[in-house]
Structure formats: C-alpha cells, structure tokens
Design a protein around this motif. Structure first.
Motif, mmCIF file in Angstrom:
data_model
loop_
_atom_site.group_PDB
_atom_site.id
_atom_site.type_symbol
_atom_site.label_atom_id
_atom_site.label_comp_id
_atom_site.label_asym_id
_atom_site.label_seq_id
_atom_site.Cartn_x
_atom_site.Cartn_y
_atom_site.Cartn_z
ATOM 1 N N THR A 192 17.668 -0.010 8.255
ATOM 2 C CA THR A 192 16.725 -0.202 9.363
ATOM 3 C C THR A 192 15.341 0.349 9.071
ATOM 4 O O THR A 192 14.362 -0.099 9.664
ATOM 5 C CB THR A 192 17.265 0.457 10.648
ATOM 6 N N LEU A 193 15.242 1.312 8.176
ATOM 7 C CA LEU A 193 13.957 1.915 7.844
ATOM 8 C C LEU A 193 13.597 1.614 6.394
ATOM 9 O O LEU A 193 14.446 1.683 5.501
ATOM 10 C CB LEU A 193 13.988 3.436 8.045
ATOM 11 N N THR A 194 12.339 1.318 6.170
ATOM 12 C CA THR A 194 11.835 1.077 4.825
ATOM 13 C C THR A 194 10.491 1.778 4.676
ATOM 14 O O THR A 194 9.872 2.180 5.669
ATOM 15 C CB THR A 194 11.671 -0.427 4.543
ATOM 16 N N LEU A 195 10.039 1.911 3.447
ATOM 17 C CA LEU A 195 8.740 2.499 3.165
ATOM 18 C C LEU A 195 7.818 1.434 2.600
ATOM 19 O O LEU A 195 8.175 0.712 1.667
ATOM 20 C CB LEU A 195 8.865 3.665 2.169
ATOM 21 N N HIS A 196 6.603 1.361 3.173
ATOM 22 C CA HIS A 196 5.590 0.409 2.717
ATOM 23 C C HIS A 196 4.402 1.192 2.195
ATOM 24 O O HIS A 196 3.798 1.986 2.916
ATOM 25 C CB HIS A 196 5.150 -0.503 3.868
ATOM 26 N N ARG A 197 4.061 1.002 0.927
ATOM 27 C CA ARG A 197 2.947 1.726 0.311
ATOM 28 C C ARG A 197 1.618 1.255 0.909
ATOM 29 O O ARG A 197 1.350 0.052 1.016
ATOM 30 C CB ARG A 197 2.962 1.473 -1.207
ATOM 31 N N LEU A 198 0.792 2.203 1.311
ATOM 32 C CA LEU A 198 -0.534 1.906 1.833
ATOM 33 C C LEU A 198 -1.573 2.162 0.754
ATOM 34 O O LEU A 198 -1.472 3.145 0.007
ATOM 35 C CB LEU A 198 -0.846 2.777 3.055
ATOM 36 N N GLY A 199 -2.590 1.317 0.707
ATOM 37 C CA GLY A 199 -3.627 1.458 -0.299
ATOM 38 C C GLY A 199 -4.995 1.678 0.300
ATOM 39 O O GLY A 199 -5.172 1.772 1.521
ATOM 40 N N ALA A 200 -5.985 1.722 -0.569
ATOM 41 C CA ALA A 200 -7.347 2.040 -0.167
ATOM 42 C C ALA A 200 -7.951 0.993 0.760
ATOM 43 O O ALA A 200 -8.904 1.283 1.491
ATOM 44 C CB ALA A 200 -8.222 2.205 -1.405
ATOM 45 N N ALA A 201 -7.414 -0.217 0.744
ATOM 46 C CA ALA A 201 -7.957 -1.280 1.595
ATOM 47 C C ALA A 201 -7.419 -1.229 3.018
ATOM 48 O O ALA A 201 -7.805 -2.065 3.849
ATOM 49 C CB ALA A 201 -7.656 -2.647 0.972
ATOM 50 N N GLU A 202 -6.545 -0.274 3.299
ATOM 51 C CA GLU A 202 -5.879 -0.235 4.603
ATOM 52 C C GLU A 202 -6.294 0.985 5.415
ATOM 53 O O GLU A 202 -5.461 1.666 6.021
ATOM 54 C CB GLU A 202 -4.366 -0.280 4.411
ATOM 55 N N LEU A 203 -7.586 1.279 5.443
ATOM 56 C CA LEU A 203 -8.076 2.451 6.167
ATOM 57 C C LEU A 203 -7.724 2.394 7.644
ATOM 58 O O LEU A 203 -7.279 3.389 8.233
ATOM 59 C CB LEU A 203 -9.600 2.570 6.018
#
Length: 204
Positions: A43-54
């Motif tokens: 049910t839970l996952t991890l999504h990597r956030l990058g510099a374009a997602e301020l």
C-alpha cells in the motif's frame, strides 16, 4: 573536567516573536539488528523527488510539518532549495499511498562517511498504523546500503512527543543536547497563525 554550559543554569528569557526548543541529537554507528515491520509494502511506496519538484516538495513539507512548526526549508530561496534537491548526495522521497503523498523521507550523504536523517515524517492520518516503523526500516536499509560509519538525526521538543523514544527503539542513541532559538514562522509568515496550535504565539 566539567563542560561549562553555554546558557546559565536557570531560566533564560526567550525574545518575543521567537521559539525555543531543546534539541536532542542521536546516532547509530552500526546497522541495527533487523526487526519485524508492518507489511505495508503493498500500500505504501516511495517516489524520489528531484530539483524540478519544488512546489511538490514544499507542499509535502507543509503537510507533514505544519503541526510541528517545521520551518527551515520554507525559509530557503528557490535557488537554495533546488541546489539541495538536485545534489546527487541528497535523496528525497515522497511516501505514496496510491496517488496521495502521505509522508516525507530525506537522507543526506554530503558529510563524509555519514548519513543524516534530515527529514522524516507522516501526515496525521498515517500515525498509529505502523507506517512509521515501515518508513524507518526503509530509511535504515537505504542509509546503510552506502559505505557509512554513522547514521544520525536530531529532533526537538516541538516535534511529536514520542519522537525521541521512537528513534531510540529504532537503534539510535542520544549523545548531545542543545537549545535552539529561532524566529517564530507564524510571525514571519512561513506558516499560518493556526499552525502548532499547542504552542502559543507570543508576538511581543
């Protein structure tokens, strides 16, 4: 020899418009023994956030941290925050439950041979469901997958009252305390006046 405290023993006045908190620093110098964690991987996952997602990062930082008066990243310029999120030694993940972001995990490897658990938190409705234990297991696994000698974190008395005990159960050991005084983010405008409702605003 006994260290002389930087603050005098007794009460010290906090300037109007400021907050004061006691910060506890914790560390682990080897990977702890694995322990059973809730089966939340489906049910839970991890999504990597990058510099374009301020914008997404700031929104999640607020969703997780407003109750606890998190403000540090809200005071950064776009350029400064972009530099952090874009640094190859900083890993930021949104915790996802379906298409909703429900938590934040940030690991910082910029210090040699070390990893800082820079930010770790969940939105209110996820607390008490085992999600914190699941996320900590993910943090420990991902931190010690790198050639580090030390995994460290700090928390303060503005955070969840169970934070220190949770970190200790996870394998961290407390080693230092400090007092932090900072401008109240509700007065400077980073957070609304209704944030951190259990901490009164004293504007002076």
């Amino acid at each position: 020899m006994t260290d002389t405290p930087a603050l005098p023993v007794g009460y010290s006045t906090v300037p109007p418009g400021h907050l004061a908190s006691v910060v506890t620093y914790l560390e682990m110098t080897s990977r702890p023994t694995s322990r059973p964690v809730p089966e939340l991987g489906a049910t839970l996952t991890l999504h990597r956030l990058g510099a374009a997602e301020l914008d997404r990062y700031r929104a999640l930082f607020r969703a997780v941290g407003t109750r606890w008066l998190w403000f540090s990243r809200l005071r950064l310029s776009d350029e400064a925050l972009t530099a952090i999120l874009g640094d190859p030694q900083v890993y930021v993940w949104a915790v996802q439950e379906g298409d909703q972001s429900v938590g934040l995990l940030e690991l910082d490897f910029r210090e040699a041979d070390a990893c800082e658990l820079a930010f770790f938190g969940l939105i209110d409705r996820m607390v008490g469901r085992g999600a914190g234990r699941w996320l900590m297991d993910e943090a420990i696994t991902r931190a010690w997958a790198h050639p580090i000698r030390r995994f460290h974190v700090h928390t303060c008395t503005l955070d969840h009252p169970g934070a220190v005990a949770f970190y200790q159960r996870s394998g961290f050991v407390a080693y230092r305390r400090a007092v932090e005084i900072a401008r109240d983010p509700r007065i400077t405008g980073e957070l609304g006046l209704d944030a951190g409702s259990d901490v009164p605003v004293i504007a002076g």
